[in-house]
Every structure is written in C-alpha cells, then in structure tokens.
Design a protein around this motif. Sequence first.
Motif, PDB file in Angstrom:
ATOM      1  N   SER A 250     -11.788  23.424  -5.777  1.00  0.00           N
ATOM      2  CA  SER A 250     -11.419  24.782  -6.193  1.00  0.00           C
ATOM      3  C   SER A 250     -10.332  24.660  -7.249  1.00  0.00           C
ATOM      4  CB  SER A 250     -10.925  25.608  -5.010  1.00  0.00           C
ATOM      5  OG  SER A 250      -9.763  25.005  -4.443  1.00  0.00           O
ATOM      6  N   ILE A 251     -10.196  25.696  -8.075  1.00  0.00           N
ATOM      7  CA  ILE A 251      -9.194  25.663  -9.136  1.00  0.00           C
ATOM      8  C   ILE A 251      -8.095  26.676  -8.837  1.00  0.00           C
ATOM      9  CG2 ILE A 251     -10.463  27.329 -10.575  1.00  0.00           C
ATOM     10  CD1 ILE A 251      -9.378  25.792 -13.034  1.00  0.00           C
ATOM     11  N   ASP A 252      -6.868  26.261  -9.096  1.00  0.00           N
ATOM     12  CA  ASP A 252      -5.687  27.114  -8.929  1.00  0.00           C
ATOM     13  C   ASP A 252      -5.671  27.760  -7.547  1.00  0.00           C
ATOM     14  OD1 ASP A 252      -4.937  26.485 -11.517  1.00  0.00           O
ATOM     15  OD2 ASP A 252      -5.988  28.193 -12.380  1.00  0.00           O
ATOM     16  N   LYS A 253      -5.638  26.896  -6.547  1.00  0.00           N
ATOM     17  CA  LYS A 253      -5.636  27.349  -5.146  1.00  0.00           C
ATOM     18  C   LYS A 253      -4.426  28.230  -4.856  1.00  0.00           C
ATOM     19  CE  LYS A 253      -5.644  25.424  -0.465  1.00  0.00           C
ATOM     20  NZ  LYS A 253      -5.597  24.152   0.315  1.00  0.00           N
ATOM     21  N   ASP A 254      -3.266  27.860  -5.426  1.00  0.00           N
ATOM     22  CA  ASP A 254      -2.045  28.658  -5.260  1.00  0.00           C
ATOM     23  C   ASP A 254      -1.502  29.004  -6.642  1.00  0.00           C
ATOM     24  OD1 ASP A 254      -1.933  28.457  -2.361  1.00  0.00           O
ATOM     25  OD2 ASP A 254      -1.445  26.344  -2.685  1.00  0.00           O
ATOM     26  N   PRO A 255      -2.104  29.989  -7.326  1.00  0.00           N
ATOM     27  CA  PRO A 255      -1.684  30.299  -8.701  1.00  0.00           C
ATOM     28  C   PRO A 255      -0.266  30.856  -8.732  1.00  0.00           C
ATOM     29  CG  PRO A 255      -3.179  31.974  -7.882  1.00  0.00           C
ATOM     30  CD  PRO A 255      -3.164  30.890  -6.854  1.00  0.00           C
ATOM     31  N   PRO A 256       0.471  30.564  -9.785  1.00  0.00           N
ATOM     32  CA  PRO A 256       1.835  31.087  -9.896  1.00  0.00           C
ATOM     33  C   PRO A 256       1.821  32.579 -10.193  1.00  0.00           C
ATOM     34  CG  PRO A 256       1.221  29.936 -11.900  1.00  0.00           C
ATOM     35  CD  PRO A 256       0.092  29.726 -10.932  1.00  0.00           C
ATOM     36  N   ASN A 257       2.855  33.250  -9.767  1.00  0.00           N
ATOM     37  CA  ASN A 257       2.995  34.687 -10.020  1.00  0.00           C
ATOM     38  C   ASN A 257       3.637  34.871 -11.393  1.00  0.00           C
ATOM     39  OD1 ASN A 257       3.082  37.442  -9.757  1.00  0.00           O
ATOM     40  ND2 ASN A 257       4.893  37.448  -8.423  1.00  0.00           N
ATOM     41  N   MET A 258       2.807  34.721 -12.420  1.00  0.00           N
ATOM     42  CA  MET A 258       3.306  34.792 -13.799  1.00  0.00           C
ATOM     43  C   MET A 258       2.486  35.806 -14.575  1.00  0.00           C
ATOM     44  SD  MET A 258       3.766  30.712 -14.525  1.00  0.00           S
ATOM     45  CE  MET A 258       4.274  31.005 -16.208  1.00  0.00           C
ATOM     46  N   LYS A 259       3.129  36.527 -15.435  1.00  0.00           N
ATOM     47  CA  LYS A 259       2.464  37.539 -16.237  1.00  0.00           C
ATOM     48  C   LYS A 259       1.460  36.894 -17.191  1.00  0.00           C
ATOM     49  CE  LYS A 259       3.442  41.471 -19.263  1.00  0.00           C
ATOM     50  NZ  LYS A 259       4.501  42.261 -19.940  1.00  0.00           N
ATOM     51  N   GLY A 260       0.237  37.417 -17.190  1.00  0.00           N
ATOM     52  CA  GLY A 260      -0.772  36.938 -18.119  1.00  0.00           C
ATOM     53  C   GLY A 260      -1.440  35.642 -17.723  1.00  0.00           C
ATOM     54  N   TYR A 261      -1.159  35.130 -16.519  1.00  0.00           N
ATOM     55  CA  TYR A 261      -1.753  33.843 -16.110  1.00  0.00           C
ATOM     56  C   TYR A 261      -3.263  34.006 -15.978  1.00  0.00           C
ATOM     57  CZ  TYR A 261      -2.214  29.418 -13.605  1.00  0.00           C
ATOM     58  OH  TYR A 261      -2.546  28.141 -13.226  1.00  0.00           O
ATOM     59  N   ARG A 262      -4.015  33.179 -16.680  1.00  0.00           N
ATOM     60  CA  ARG A 262      -5.472  33.322 -16.743  1.00  0.00           C
ATOM     61  C   ARG A 262      -6.140  32.749 -15.492  1.00  0.00           C
ATOM     62  NH1 ARG A 262      -6.926  30.069 -21.898  1.00  0.00           N
ATOM     63  NH2 ARG A 262      -5.321  28.740 -20.950  1.00  0.00           N
ATOM     64  N   GLY A 263      -7.301  33.289 -15.192  1.00  0.00           N
ATOM     65  CA  GLY A 263      -8.097  32.790 -14.080  1.00  0.00           C
ATOM     66  C   GLY A 263      -9.379  32.159 -14.587  1.00  0.00           C
TER      67      GLY A 263
END
Length: 774
Positions: free
Chosen positions: A363-376
């Motif tokens: 899986s990708i970005d299991k724990d994504p950072p809480n950042m503005k504009g962070y792409r998925g």
Amino acid sequence: MSQWSSLLKLTGVHQDQVLGLYSHDLLPMEVRQYLAPWIESQDWKQGAKDCSLANVQFQNLLEHLDTQYSRFTQEQDMLQKHNLRRFKLTIQNQYQAKPQKLAELIRDVLRHEKQILLQAQEAQNQPGAPAPASMEVGEHWEIEQRVKEVKEKMQLLEQEVKFLEDQQETFHFKYNNFQVIVTARVNASDELLKTKRTELQEQLNELDKKRKEVLDQVKMLLGLCETLVVFLQKELNDWHIRQKLFCIGAPTNTCLTKLESWVTRSVEVLFQLRRLLLLLAELPLSISYELDPLKTDPPILEKRLLEMLCCLLKISFVVDKQPIMAYPCRRPLVLKTSTQFSVGARLLVNLPKLKNSMKVSYSIDKDPPNMKGYRGFNVLGPQPKALEDFQGQGLMVEYKHLTLKDKRIGPGGKGGKGANDGALSVLEELHIITFTTQFDYQGLKLDLEAATLPFVVISNISQFVGAWASVLWFNLLSSDPKDLTFFSKTPDAPWLLLADALSWQFSFTTKRGLNSDQLNMLEKKLCGTTPRQDSSVPWSKFAKENMPRLTFTFWTWFDATLNLVKQHLEDIWNDGHVMGFLSRSKEESLLDTKMEGTFLLRFSESIAEGGITFSWVEYQENGSPKICSVHPYTKRELSFIPLTEIIRNYQLLVQENIPENPLKYLYPNIPKDQAFGQYYEHRIEMTLEYQKYLKRKLIMVSERQDDAQDSIGPGTPQHNEVDVNSLIENLYMDQSTDQPTSQELDRYMMNADSDPMMSFTDAGIYAECFGDLQ
C-alpha cells in the motif's frame, strides 16, 4: 594452512592492511614469521586472563627467541641477530613484571589478522562489491563468533535436556518399583524400605539439581541470544544507513548474504530453545515436587524468548530493492506517474518451510502526513505475491511492473498547488510504499511490515533533476527514514558531508570521483570565498535559488555538467585528463608558469546545460604570459565531434589568416598526442568512388580577438577568450591531407540528407571543407 601462511598469500589492499598491522615494533614481523607455529598454538586469550599461564607463555617465548637467536648465530646473520636481541630486551623491560599485557597484545594482533582474512574472503566471494572498512569487518567477525557460540551452546543444551529426560525416567522407574514394594510389602523389611527411600531422596535431589542446572544453562543461552540480537539490530540499522547512502551513489556494501545467514541461524536457535522450554514445561506432569523450578521458570523464560524472537523477526523483513524506473532515468526513488517501476522486499529468515507460504501485499502512504495539498496516489499492479527463493539467493518478492496513478481529489491533485499556499512543492513531497506479510511457523503467528525509503513522484521528466536533488538531500541528512515532512523544516547540509555526496555522483556515474581541488572550487561557490571548517549549505542555496548573476541553480548546473561528462567525456575523465571544476583565477595561476602551448580542460561556470572549455598559455613578445580560452563546447557540439578530435584538429588563425594548433601539452607537461592519441578516430582508405572528390575533414577554427594587447605589462597574464562561432572554409587540394573518417562521412551524409541547406555554424561544426567535383 596456518593463519600466517594465509596472510602471506594476500595481495592488494589486504596485504597493505597486514603491513600496517606490523608497522609498529610491538611485535616485529620477523618474530611473527619465525615463531608462527608456536604463536598460533598458544591460548593467548586465556593468558590475558590468567597471570600464571601468561607467565609460562612469557618464559616460553624467551626460550624460543633464544633458540632462533642461536640459529642466526650459526648462519652469521648479524642483522636478524640484532633485531631479535633488541625485541627480547624490549619485552623483558616492558612485560617481565606484567606478562598478561604481552598476552593481550599478541591476542589482539592475532584477532586483527583474522579480521583481515575474513575481509579478504568476503571480497573474494563478492568481487563486485567494495571491501568494507576494517571496523565493519571486526564487527562482522564478532557477530559470526557469537552466532557460532549460541549454536554450540544450543547443541550442548539439547544434550543436557536429553540427559535430564533419561535421569527422570530412571527415577520414575525406581519410584514406581518402590511404590509396588510399599504396597505389597513382600519380603521387605523396614530397614530395606528405609534404605530405598533414602536412595530415592538422593536421586530426587540429583534430579532437582539437574533441573536447576539445565534452567541455568537456558538462562545463560538466552542472555547470549539477547546480546546477539542487539548486535544484529545494530548491523541491520547500519545496513539501512548504508542502503540510504548507496541510493545516492556512495561506494558502500549493501549485500545481505551475511546478514541473512546470521539472522536465519539465530532464529533457528531461538525456535530450538522454544521447543526445549515447552518440553521442560511438560516434565513436571510426570514428576513434580515442592519448589519444583520447572513449574515456575519455563513460562517466564518462554515469554522473554518470544519477545526477543518477535523483535528479530520484525526487523528481518526489509526492502532490499528500492523503487526505481526502468527508463528513462536509472536513479532510484524518483518515480513518474504512469511509468512502470520495480521494487522488491526480502525476508532474512530463509527457512525452507516458509517458501511460497507467505503472501506479501503493498500500500502507498499508509500514514499520510497532515499537510496542505499533499497528493494521493494509487499503485496499480498485481498483488499479493508470495515470497520465493530466487536461485538460492533468499526469500524475496519483486514487483517489476507497478505504476502510480494520481487520485486527483480536491485541490491537492495535479496542478493544484499554488506558489504561496503554504504547501510543499511537488519536488519536496515524499511518499512511501509499505509491504505487509504474516509470519506463521511452528505455532507462532506474527504480522511483519517493511517500508521503502521516501521517494518523489513527478509528472514530467523535466522535473527529474530537481527531484533527484530532494532524494539526495533527504538520504544524506534525514535520521528518520519515515519522515515525510522532512522538507517542511529542511536542515542545512554540513559541507564535509555534502562534498562526499557530490563526489559520489561522479564516482557512481563514471569511474572517478572529485578530488580535493575540485571540491574546493565547489565549496567556494556554495559557502563563499572564505569557507570555514564547519561551513554548511542551505537547501535553498543548493537547489532552489539561482546562483549570483546567473539564471540557474547550483544543482542544475552541477547535474548538467555530470551528464555532459557521462555522455561525451567519460573516457578522458576517467583517465584524469579533465581538470573539470576550476576557477579562472586558479586556472591562470596554474598556466602562467608553464611552457607555451600547455593547456587544460575545465568546466564552464556560466552555461546551465553544462559546457567544457580548454585554456592554453602563450607568451607575447615582451615575455608576458597570456591565457586564452575557447568558447565552451556543449553537448550540441560534442554530439557531432568528440572533444578529443576537436583538440587534435583545433585551429587558431594567426597573422595573415594562417591556421595553427596552439594546443601542445596537456597540463602539466604531457604531449597532446600522448594524452589523447588512443581516442583519436582512425582514418580509412578512400574507395575509388570517393576518390572522385577532394578530401576533407572537420575541424574547429577560432579567430583571435586581441583587445588592448599592448597595454599588458611584462609578466602579467591576460585571460583572452577566443570565439568559435565563426565559419571558415579551407580547401585542401593536397592529396596527402588526412583522410576523412567513416564517422565523419556518415555524419555529413546524414545531415545532408535531412537538410541540404544545413548551416554548420548553427550546428556547431566549423570548417566543413569541400572541393569541386573532379
């Protein structure tokens, strides 16, 4: 073969290490040579602990020295007699009262010899990998010894448990017989029963003692295993660091063969120990008594063992092949959307029963950072896949055809980031792929997880250079391999660390890194003209802000120069003929004392796409030196004519427009043809068809631009740039003129076919010479 005999067979860097080991007078090499069999037969490790043994070894050493001294006397070898006598007097003065110190010295020397032999063996098994540092080899030797020790202790413990089982069975048999006698009271007097009861009590005491001894051995083995796991944890952490640096070009060893062997053998020991603890826990079911240690200790020891085992298993699942695109750029950790990439994971516990039984998902970005504009992103590809043993190399899984697809949800999708919205740029946004699997072996189930290093996702290949700068900066400076917010608080890079990374870019791409002079020039560009020992470089100055008076960043220029070397200059760069990163002031100081016609090759500092120029010295009538430099050549010109051919045929127009080649000696004093002759293009014989034409060749010609020549005083070097952007035609009517090469003919015919009116000035080709058709 003795250890010393093996050392004498070493060559290269390993031989140098042996010589370095004996560069002091503590143990002369000739003493080691003549007393090799006796020295290797002694237990110096025990002698360092036991004063009486050390004293015996000391006296025996003196006797052996006397015997060897007598031989040299008979052979009349005065030099060896002198050396031997001096060594004997030295050790008598220093170690007569403390022989243990001498035992320690010889013990350490022998241990270092083993480390060198182990290093040589590893280098032989992995000829393509660089030899690890001596400290690393010492740690590897220590781990190998500890793995062997726990394996041996485990075998001894199994024998002790087997003996304990036999002892318990014997006691159980006698106890049952005694019970029969007591019940029947057949021909049994009270005295006999008392004697039997006493014997049984003694045997029970022995059984209790044996159980405690076995448990003590279990505890000791667990202690050894805990220490071993700590060593393996450190080695795996070091491997992760080496892998991070290897991804950005560092010449380090990331082979997992040894680590896999250590981890597998350690896990096998722990599972064996777990089975023995379960067996020991069952023994009280047959015979038990008050304060029986087997009723209380095994569960506690098993819990301690499971914690250790789970820790080792969790760190044994690693990403051994970081994400990398097959094309167009073979650098890891930069991925382009909709472009296939590969990535692989590996389990360092290589047990046959695990083959094809463990399924791996991602899986990708299991724990994504809480950042503005962070792409998925979504990862497209097959899953899950099983761990397989690829050609006996270990339990691995490799995904070769994965692709990334942008989710494009909300303003964080492609093109959704503003310049001042507080979000990181696309080139500073980091992502991670996580692999998961379940370990299931001998009743132990455990979820394992491994993550890639953070990578940058781009949507256009033009972003690759900037993305690679981000990867380099992160891998060089980040202490947390999962820190996806690294560029929100980007640290400065110490110059000494960054200098290594810049050199790695060249040594990884070519066969030659950057020397101290080249790095000094780059340091002044990034740290100012007077850098300090602790100078550091901000991220913005490295890759985001344009250099002073230029329209491009340092990294853009550096990477373009690297590509120019790789594509057009690699051979002469590897030979050390390109001075490369050199300032004009340094160039003048090097050339103004050399013979006329001495030249050097340096990179342009003002061309974003990378350029190379040659500068030479000539002397004026008043004796003052003048430094001339040609306008830099870029990949555009070098795609048509190799730099070696330009140097070979370069022409400078002098008085009356007579051309001559001013390049005679490559700095410091190497004749031009000697330096570059092996790379000159070979001339071919003309066929009858081509002989209908006048012969021609491609050359570079410059017109001299002398401004204010008379104002230069004696001894003052002048830096004069000559222009190569002028076209001059020369007709070579002499049939002895050099024949054109096959490459020249092919280039000309190709260009003529595509554009009959092609301007060779625009293409960067000068003096394309033709004659009339005969």
